[in-house]
Design a protein around this motif. Sequence first.
Motif, PDB file in Angstrom:
ATOM      1  N   THR A  25      38.689  38.674  29.066  1.00 24.35           N
ATOM      2  CA  THR A  25      39.381  38.633  30.356  1.00 24.35           C
ATOM      3  C   THR A  25      38.499  39.222  31.430  1.00 24.35           C
ATOM      4  OG1 THR A  25      40.361  40.773  29.918  1.00 24.35           O
ATOM      5  CG2 THR A  25      41.645  38.854  29.249  1.00 24.35           C
ATOM      6  N   LEU A  27      37.066  41.674  34.353  1.00 24.18           N
ATOM      7  CA  LEU A  27      37.137  43.125  34.556  1.00 24.18           C
ATOM      8  C   LEU A  27      37.905  43.451  35.824  1.00 24.18           C
ATOM      9  CD1 LEU A  27      33.461  44.117  33.668  1.00 24.18           C
ATOM     10  CD2 LEU A  27      35.509  44.295  32.237  1.00 24.18           C
ATOM     11  N   ARG A  28      38.793  44.538  35.746  1.00 20.65           N
ATOM     12  CA  ARG A  28      39.564  44.983  36.906  1.00 20.65           C
ATOM     13  C   ARG A  28      38.861  46.153  37.584  1.00 20.65           C
ATOM     14  NH1 ARG A  28      45.804  45.070  34.657  1.00 20.65           N
ATOM     15  NH2 ARG A  28      45.903  42.837  34.105  1.00 20.65           N
ATOM     16  N   PRO A  29      39.047  46.302  38.888  1.00 16.46           N
ATOM     17  CA  PRO A  29      38.412  47.463  39.560  1.00 16.46           C
ATOM     18  C   PRO A  29      39.059  48.776  39.112  1.00 16.46           C
ATOM     19  CG  PRO A  29      39.857  46.310  41.070  1.00 16.46           C
ATOM     20  CD  PRO A  29      39.774  45.448  39.814  1.00 16.46           C
TER      21      PRO A  29
END
Length: 343
Positions: A25, A27-29
């Motif tokens: 998936t 990457l989120r901050p």
Amino acid sequence: MNASGLCGVSLSALPSPSHAVSGKTPLRPPPRPRPPVRAPGARRLLGARQRRPPDRHARPRDRRRARDPARTAGHAEDPALAPAASPATAAAIAWVPTAAAAPAARADKVIPKWTRQIELGYSTQEGAKTKQDLTARFTIEGHDKRSNSYRATATAQRSEAQGVVTADRQQADFRWRHDFNRRLFTQTLTTYSSDDLKQINYSVEQQLGGGYRLVDVAKQQVNVGLGAVLQRLSREGYEDYTALLGSAFQDYTLQFDKRLKFTQEATVFVADSPNMSARGGRSTFTGAPADGNYRVKFNAALQSRVTDSLSLNLRYEVDYDHSVPDPNYRSDARLTSSLGYAW
């Protein structure tokens, strides 16, 4: 017609080839850090000039107000827009006294600091002679912040020897003294006494005088002075008499330490004719109590404190009154020991 139109799916919504190949998936901050939690009351300790930095998580409008103090200055100065304090906070603020009001309230109230002491002495003797002595003394002293000192004393003495009364005397006095400076002072002394053995129904004396402090150090003090005395005397077998007397007094105090103290007082009364009588002018009857007579009073006491309240007292008193008609009763000397209680 393109492929996106045929399938009905936008190509931008499809995952990128790299993600599809790896199977991971996106990457989120990292989450934004929250401001530290401060203990209750820590904000009040920052001071008036220190401002809290603007909160980055606040809304844009709140950020602009925090960066621009001019927008919030009018709201801070307006008491109508200030947040209302809770009842508990208002009660706590009202309870705390201000630094300026507290000394002013204490200065308005000038309350003397009183010290009270009662002394009781009793002795009995049986055998070849039977003798009983009873002495009671009460003293109260006080002073205030306006250089005034007060002292009131009441004594009662009674002695019997072989069933015959040898002493029966009561006396009470009140002294007020005001210090002008470290050396000069003025005082008034009011005295009431009665003596059944000397046939004195009552004797009222009012003294007004001034004195000088010869010695004034940490452990000892010596005072001397002069005064005028107005006396009213009632004696059995004589008319009531009013006399104007002159007096000289002296007192000494020595404090050895916290437990041991020595005090001494002496007064001399002198009456010279012609004297002022109750009817005015000079007395005309024989044996007038104040015509050309004198009286000497001496009192010395040594006090040793056993505790802060209990004390042992040794007192020596001499009273010589030349105006007494019977020479056998003119002199009266007494040495007494007593137990005192102070509070």
